[in-house]
Every structure is written in structure tokens, then in C-alpha cells.
Write a protein that holds these residues in place. Structure first.
Motif, PDB file in Angstrom:
ATOM      1  N   THR A  74      61.564 106.742  49.244  1.00  9.83           N
ATOM      2  CA  THR A  74      61.517 105.922  50.456  1.00  9.83           C
ATOM      3  C   THR A  74      60.093 105.824  50.999  1.00  9.83           C
ATOM      4  OG1 THR A  74      63.643 106.960  50.955  1.00  9.83           O
ATOM      5  CG2 THR A  74      62.694 105.547  52.642  1.00  9.83           C
ATOM      6  N   PHE A  75      59.611 104.604  51.214  1.00 15.90           N
ATOM      7  CA  PHE A  75      58.252 104.452  51.770  1.00 15.90           C
ATOM      8  C   PHE A  75      58.133 103.207  52.628  1.00 15.90           C
ATOM      9  CE2 PHE A  75      57.169 101.424  48.348  1.00 15.90           C
ATOM     10  CZ  PHE A  75      58.041 101.814  47.346  1.00 15.90           C
ATOM     11  N   ARG A 118      56.141 111.993  60.202  1.00 16.09           N
ATOM     12  CA  ARG A 118      55.894 113.117  59.296  1.00 16.09           C
ATOM     13  C   ARG A 118      54.399 113.462  59.273  1.00 16.09           C
ATOM     14  NH1 ARG A 118      57.263 112.263  53.134  1.00 16.09           N
ATOM     15  NH2 ARG A 118      56.153 114.239  53.120  1.00 16.09           N
ATOM     16  N   ARG A 122      56.653 103.865  56.599  1.00 21.33           N
ATOM     17  CA  ARG A 122      55.196 103.965  56.570  1.00 21.33           C
ATOM     18  C   ARG A 122      54.573 102.578  56.742  1.00 21.33           C
ATOM     19  NH1 ARG A 122      51.820 104.451  51.232  1.00 21.33           N
ATOM     20  NH2 ARG A 122      49.758 105.010  51.998  1.00 21.33           N
ATOM     21  N   SER A 127      59.773 109.599  41.634  1.00 22.99           N
ATOM     22  CA  SER A 127      59.090 108.335  41.344  1.00 22.99           C
ATOM     23  C   SER A 127      57.715 108.580  40.727  1.00 22.99           C
ATOM     24  CB  SER A 127      58.940 107.498  42.625  1.00 22.99           C
ATOM     25  OG  SER A 127      60.205 107.119  43.108  1.00 22.99           O
ATOM     26  N   ILE A 185      61.047  99.854  46.481  1.00 19.32           N
ATOM     27  CA  ILE A 185      61.415  99.916  45.066  1.00 19.32           C
ATOM     28  C   ILE A 185      60.263 100.513  44.274  1.00 19.32           C
ATOM     29  CG2 ILE A 185      60.915  97.440  44.774  1.00 19.32           C
ATOM     30  CD1 ILE A 185      63.121  97.436  42.577  1.00 19.32           C
ATOM     31  N   SER A 186      60.586 101.549  43.474  1.00 17.52           N
ATOM     32  CA  SER A 186      59.552 102.264  42.720  1.00 17.52           C
ATOM     33  C   SER A 186      60.076 102.623  41.342  1.00 17.52           C
ATOM     34  CB  SER A 186      59.149 103.533  43.474  1.00 17.52           C
ATOM     35  OG  SER A 186      60.248 104.422  43.544  1.00 17.52           O
ATOM     36  N   PHE A 241      51.602 111.647  57.284  1.00 14.90           N
ATOM     37  CA  PHE A 241      51.307 110.234  57.577  1.00 14.90           C
ATOM     38  C   PHE A 241      50.199 110.111  58.619  1.00 14.90           C
ATOM     39  CE2 PHE A 241      55.598 107.923  56.490  1.00 14.90           C
ATOM     40  CZ  PHE A 241      55.344 108.103  55.147  1.00 14.90           C
ATOM     41  N   PRO A 271      55.792  97.490  42.126  1.00 14.59           N
ATOM     42  CA  PRO A 271      56.559  98.293  43.077  1.00 14.59           C
ATOM     43  C   PRO A 271      56.090  98.022  44.500  1.00 14.59           C
ATOM     44  CG  PRO A 271      54.957  99.668  41.927  1.00 14.59           C
ATOM     45  CD  PRO A 271      54.900  98.309  41.294  1.00 14.59           C
ATOM     46  N   GLY A 272      56.938  98.241  45.469  1.00 14.99           N
ATOM     47  CA  GLY A 272      56.526  98.022  46.856  1.00 14.99           C
ATOM     48  C   GLY A 272      57.715  97.899  47.788  1.00 14.99           C
ATOM     49  N   GLY A 276      56.139 109.963  50.426  1.00 16.49           N
ATOM     50  CA  GLY A 276      56.501 108.660  50.987  1.00 16.49           C
ATOM     51  C   GLY A 276      55.513 107.567  50.643  1.00 16.49           C
ATOM     52  N   ALA A 277      55.005 107.588  49.418  1.00 20.46           N
ATOM     53  CA  ALA A 277      54.118 106.513  48.979  1.00 20.46           C
ATOM     54  C   ALA A 277      54.461 106.155  47.532  1.00 20.46           C
ATOM     55  CB  ALA A 277      52.662 106.941  49.097  1.00 20.46           C
ATOM     56  N   CYS A 278      55.757 106.130  47.230  1.00 20.28           N
ATOM     57  CA  CYS A 278      56.246 105.987  45.857  1.00 20.28           C
ATOM     58  C   CYS A 278      55.861 104.640  45.241  1.00 20.28           C
ATOM     59  CB  CYS A 278      57.755 106.145  45.824  1.00 20.28           C
ATOM     60  SG  CYS A 278      58.363 107.388  46.978  1.00 20.28           S
ATOM     61  N   GLY A 279      55.562 103.654  46.076  1.00 22.20           N
ATOM     62  CA  GLY A 279      55.121 102.362  45.563  1.00 22.20           C
ATOM     63  C   GLY A 279      53.743 102.462  44.922  1.00 22.20           C
TER      64      GLY A 279
END
Lengths: 181, 424
Positions: free
Chosen positions: B90-91, B125, B94, A106, B244-245, B128, B251-252, A145-148
Motif C-alpha cells: 500500500t502506498f 507513519r 503517501r 513487493s 499496484i506493484s 514518511f 507500477p504506481g 509504503g513506497a512499493c511503486g
């Protein structure tokens, strides 16, 4: 088949554990030890390694790993296994600020290559290297894990998202000005 | 119809606080269970009715998983939450940890009650840090309010939860590797059987669920299994968090009903950015087989619809790929990820991920050989189904799917030593 699940055994347990670390470090590790069953002190090994790594400027030495082993009654080899398996432990000296840049899919689609290029140019180092003044290490990491908020990187405990070359500059500027601890 | 379950505090000022959560019905389910002494069987049946399936990616029915544990066995039994969110794309977990940690805590307590559990661990993880601190603060709030710890709300039921921080290893998202990691070892998956329900953490009966699965539990109890099930569609109960990215405007994380058309999700996410066209979508995290854009526009976001296109809903991580992207280059990066993250335990995965990456990398760099396509087909076949855990399959599936749908791009790279896309 008989199933076993037992903690590592250590016959030569050290008695003078108070001599291994400062009272602050011991208190911090003990907080983690208390989370697990009494016979499973080794469950705190990941936390202990992180705590001593942070205290040592961001990397581990064999001496530190041996001390963690002594403190948690683990064989040293079991601690080395953990320290070499997980990517957040550093076994060589790193810069004061470790920049962990995500280049996974991403971030890649959103231009992480430009961010890496910009960082390499500005710092004069390649991925995996440390600046001569010891201030910055540049590390390529897998998805954080911060792809947004792609493209992104992590410095210390902080995530920085939606990066642009200008934003990267202002982040690095403020870190360079910060001479204190 | 968005943000109704796991993200239902999101509109509030400081959504992560106990007071915010309670203002949205938080801890009502737990209070009801403890005061009305609702039986373990009833809770498990309600979760079964809800149609909730494991939100980490495998999609295994949560209620069924809970029923596998021998509740009357003496000694410790554990609830372990998997917040080792690491599947590229995947986020969502978080955001649950940051914005609604109490939903997870209440869900873990209810799960503990339902299986006769004695303690819970949440494996977060290591990167984080902010979510971890939020979660720790929420645990403290819950303890101070008598909702967690000894003798919860004077009911006689005791249950405590601890956070465990990882150290950077994708494979620890595999449930038995995660257990090994909590036990202070390298995160290498265990053989199954025995399954964790019989022999889990510290050799004790253990249930491992994803963050989102557990955070969905309080509302399932409070509003009923049917209510949750009917939010979604057949075989895909409830709503779900989609991360969604990619090259899109907004995205978000979107919590929407299962069965929502992909086209609507894309619209919520602001549509394609800068006028580029939709080329392809990875619908469930990087291990889910890629789906061509046109086909994806006809699908809905639920297990069956995505499976009908030969892929999987996985963790609900939707990676949107625009028409500037070279599929060879993307697969080069994805295959590197699995090579880097293979734990090294099983030969087909340890060696096979390296082979796949090296071959794809040379194709990407104009050094592909005529036999490489067949070689890749062969290697993927030799990994699939031949490893202890699913990482081998996760590495092989995207390779097989990228080649299936975009073979001509790979062939072009091999034949012309350059890329079809963008004149690279």
C-alpha cells in the motif's frame, strides 16, 4: 466496568527542566508538547525520543531516555517501553548513515535481494551490522509504503526508489564524499 | 475517468499548494457548509448516500461510523486520521499527503464539523518525512488563510489539526493501537467495546478514518453523495486509489472507479514486464488472500467481486506476482512480516505468527517435514478469530490462501527439498 484513561503519574517531578536539554532541543520538544492537551505531555514522547536520538548521532542511551522521562513527567519505564516497542528507535550505536532496506513482498518481487547482496558486498557487512569506520549501518526494514518504486531504501529522512546496483553505488559515493555534517 | 477525487490536483505544476487546490474547487465544500449553515445531519446523510466505505482496508461505511458519535455530548470530541500506511503493497496515502494534502485537511475539518469535534490529529507513519513536511506546510497555509483554527472564515466554528509522527510499528494502523500511540504508549490494541466513538483518544468520543476516506469527503459534499456513489458500482460507491506493484512496467497509484476490471488496471499499469506471465495477485495488501492470475483476470476491482473469489479489496493494494516467483518463498517473507510486527499482547498471535513463520521458513529451506502442511492448517485455525485485533487474522489469512491455491508447490518443497519454480 469503569473506564479510565489517564496519563502516567510521576510523584518526583523535576523542577529544573531547563538543565536537561539545550534550549534548541527544548524548543523543538515543546513545539510537540503544545499539540496535545496540557495534561497529556506524554503524547510528545515519540517526538522527543526522535529529536534526542537525531541529536545524539542516531541512537538512544538510557541517560537520554531518563532525561526524556524527567522532561515529560513520565516514569522512566514508560519511556523505555516506547523506545523498545517502535522500530525507528535505536538502542545501540549506529553508523552516521543508517541504510534501511525494504525486503518485503513487493520489493522482493522487484529484486531487493540483489540490492541487499550488493550493499553487503560493497560495505563488507551483513544486515544489522555497522562498518568499522562508523559510516554506514545496514538495516532490514518492513514495508516503507513506497512499493511503486520497488526496490527501495531509506537513508535518514530520504527515500531512494527504483534502485539498481549502479544507482546504489552513486548514492553511497556521494554520501562517502560528504564529510561535513 | 481517472484522478477525479483525491488526486484531482495531480496534473497541476505544484499540486500540493493551496492555490492549486482552490483552482480545482478546493474548500468550496467547507465554505458552503459554513455560509449556508448546513446541518450536521445533512452532511452525515450525504456521506451515507455516497456509499463511501473505509479506505484503510476494513470497508466500514464512513457515514454510518460518523453517526455513532453522540454529537451533543459536552467536552472534547476528536477526529483522528489514520495515515499510518503500512500494509505491505500500500502506498496511496503517501501520494495524497504529498500531492493533495489540502483535500485531507478540508475533509478533516468537515468531519470535525459533522460530529461536533474540537480538534483533529493526523497520525503519519514515522518514515514518511517528506509527506509529513508537506502536510505541516499545508496546515500552515490553511491557518494563514483563515480556513483552520479559531473562528474559521468568521463562522464561529473553531477546529485545529495537528500532525503526529509514528515510530515504526505496523500494528499502529489498527485504530485503537493508534490511539494508544498518540497517548504516548506502546501501540497495543484495546478491547472493543467500548468503541472509539464512545471512548477514544484521551477517553473522549473519537472518529478514526483513513486518509483516503477523509480526502474524499470534500468532493462528496461539493458534488453530492449521488455523484460520488454513481462513479462506482453497487455496494462500492465512488472511485478508489489502487496501489499496484510487482513485476509490471508502470507500477504506481491509480484513482479509478470502483468496478473497473482488473485487466484494465493491469493494462494501465503497463502490463507484465519482460514477457513474464501473470501467476497470481494479492488484491488488497499482504493480508488479503492470494488469487490465481486466471481467476483474477475475470474480476472487477470492487468489494463484492473480490470477495466472491474469497479475498478482500482491503486497502486496494494490488501486488502482481509473475510466473518466476516461488509461492513458498513469498509466503516465507509475508509470514516473517506478521511475526515481526505482532505486538505480543495476545498469545495466539504472538506464538502463532512465530510458529507459522518457522514452519514455512523450514519448508522454503528444504527442511520441511511431512506433517508440516497439516501443522500449518492447524495453527492458522487456532489464530483466526482468537485475538483482540485483526492482526492475527491478517497473519493467518495469507497462509491459508497460499496453501489452498498452491499446495503442490509447498508439497514439492517438502518432498524434493527444492523448489518447483526456476530450479532453485
Amino acid at each position: 466496568m469503569s473506564l479510565r484513561c489517564e496519563p502516567w503519574a510521576r510523584t518526583d517531578k523535576r523542577e529544573d527542566k531547563e538543565n536537561l536539554f539545550s534550549p534548541e532541543i527544548r524548543a523543538e520538544i515543546d513545539k510537540w508538547v503544545a499539540k496535545y492537551p496540557a495534561e497529556w505531555k506524554q503524547s510528545a514522547v515519540m517526538a522527543a525520543l526522535r529529536i534526542v536520538q537525531d541529536d545524539n548521532g542516531g541512537y538512544l542511551t538510557q541517560e537520554l531516555m531518563d532525561k526524556v522521562a524527567d522532561y515529560l513527567d513520565m516514569p522512566p519505564i514508560a519511556v523505555y517501553e516506547v523506545a523498545t516497542f517502535y522500530s525507528m528507535y535505536e538502542l545501540e550505536k549506529v553508523g552516521k548513515h543508517k541504510i534501511c532496506v525494504c525486503t518485503n513482498v513487493s520489493c522482493m518481487i522487484c529484486g531487493s535481494e540483489n540490492i541487499v547482496e550488493h550493499l553487503e558486498k560493497r560495505l563488507g557487512i551483513k544486515l544489522g551490522e555497522t562498518t568499522e569506520d562508523g559510516k554506514f549501518t545496514l538495516k532490514e526494514v518492513e514495508c516503507l509504503g513506497a512499493c511503486g518504486g520497488a526496490p527501495m531504501f531509506q537513508i535518514g529522512k530520504q527515500y531512494y526508489e527504483n534502485l539498481t546496483p549502479e544507482l546504489v553505488d552513486s548514492i553511497l559515493d556521494s554520501l562517502e564524499q560528504d564529510n561535513g555534517e | 475517468m481517472a484522478n477525479e477525487v483525491c488526486l484531482r490536483t495531480l496534473h497541476l505544476d505544484r499540486p500540493w499548494l493551496l492555490s492549486s487546490y482552490e483552482s480545482e474547487g478546493g474548500y468550496e465544500a467547507l465554505r458552503k457548509i459554513l455560509t449556508e449553515k448546513i446541518s450536521q445531519e445533512t452532511i452525515i446523510e450525504t456521506v451515507k448516500t455516497s456509499g463511501l466505505r473505509g479506505r484503510g482496508g476494513a470497508g466500514f461505511p464512513t457515514g454510518l461510523k460518523w453517526s455513532f458519535i453522540n454529537r451533543s455530548a459536552p467536552g472534547e470530541k476528536y477526529i483522528v486520521c489514520n495515515s499510518d500506511e503500512g500494509e505491505p503493497g500500500t502506498f496511496k496515502d503517501r501520494d495524497i499527503l504529498r500531492y493533495n494534502p489540502h483535500a485531507l485537511i478540508e475533509g478533516m475539518i468537515i468531519a470535525g464539523y459533522a460530529i461536533g469535534g474540537t480538534a483533529g490529529y493526523n497520525y503519519i507513519r514515522g518514515e514518511f518525512w517528506e509527506p509529513y513536511e508537506r502536510f505541516e506546510a499545508a496546515l500552515q497555509e490553511a491557518r494563514d488563510a483563515g480556513l483552520l483554527g479559531e473562528n474559521i472564515l468568521g463562522s464561529g466554528f473553531s477546529f485545529d489539526i495537528h500532525a503526529h509522527l509514528g515510530g515504526g510499528a505496523y500494528v499502529c494502523g489498527e485504530e485503537t493501537a493508534l490511539l494508544e500511540s498518540i497517548e504516548g504508549k506502546k501501540g497495543q490494541p484495546r478491547f472493543k467495546p467500548p468503541f472509539p466513538a464512545m471512548f477514544g483518544l484521551y477517553g473522549r468520543p473519537t472518529i478514526i478514518n483513513n486518509t483516503e476516506s477523509l480526502a474524499s469527503i470534500p468532493d462528496i459534499i461539493r458534488r453530492g453523495g449521488e455523484w460520488f456513489r454513481d462513479l462506482g458500482v453497487e455496494n462500492s460507491g465512488g472511485s478508489k486509489l489502487f496501489s499496484i506493484s510487482g513485476n509490471i512496467n508502470n507500477p504506481g497509484v491509480f484513482e479509478i472507479p470502483m468496478g473497473t476490471p482488473f485487466s484494465e488496471l493491469l493494462e494501465m499499469a503497463g502490463g507484465m514486464k519482460d514477457g513474464y506471465k501473470l501467476k497470481a495477485v494479492i488484491p488488497g495488501g499482504s493480508s488479503a488472500p492470494v488469487i490465481p492470475g486466471e481467476q483474477m483476470m475475470e474480476l472487477t476491482m470492487d468489494y463484492d467481486s473480490i470477495a466472491s473469489a474469497g479475498s478482500m479489496l482491503g486497502s486496494g493494494a494490488v501486488i502482481v506476482i509473475d510466473d518466476r516467483q516461488c509461492m513458498v518463498k513469498l509466503l516465507d517473507r509475508i509470514s516473517y512480516f506478521y511475526y515481526e510486527e505482532s505486538c505480543g499482547q495476545c498469545t495466539p498471535c504472538r506464538e502463532g505468527t512465530g510458529w507459522m513463520h518457522r514452519v514455512i521458513h523450514r519448508i522454503e529451506n528444504g527442511q520441511g517435514r511431512p506433517e508440516d502442511m497439516d501443522l500449518l492448517d492447524d495453527v492458522t485455525q487456532r489464530i483466526m478469530g482468537r485475538t483482540i485485533c485483526a492482526l492475527g487474522d491478517a497473519a493467518a489469512m495469507p497462509v491459508a490462501a497460499f496453501i489452498k491455491h498452491y499446495r503442490e508447490e509447498f508439497q514439492y518443497h517438502i518432498d524434493h527439498k527444492k523448489c518447483m519454480v526456476g530450479g532453485r
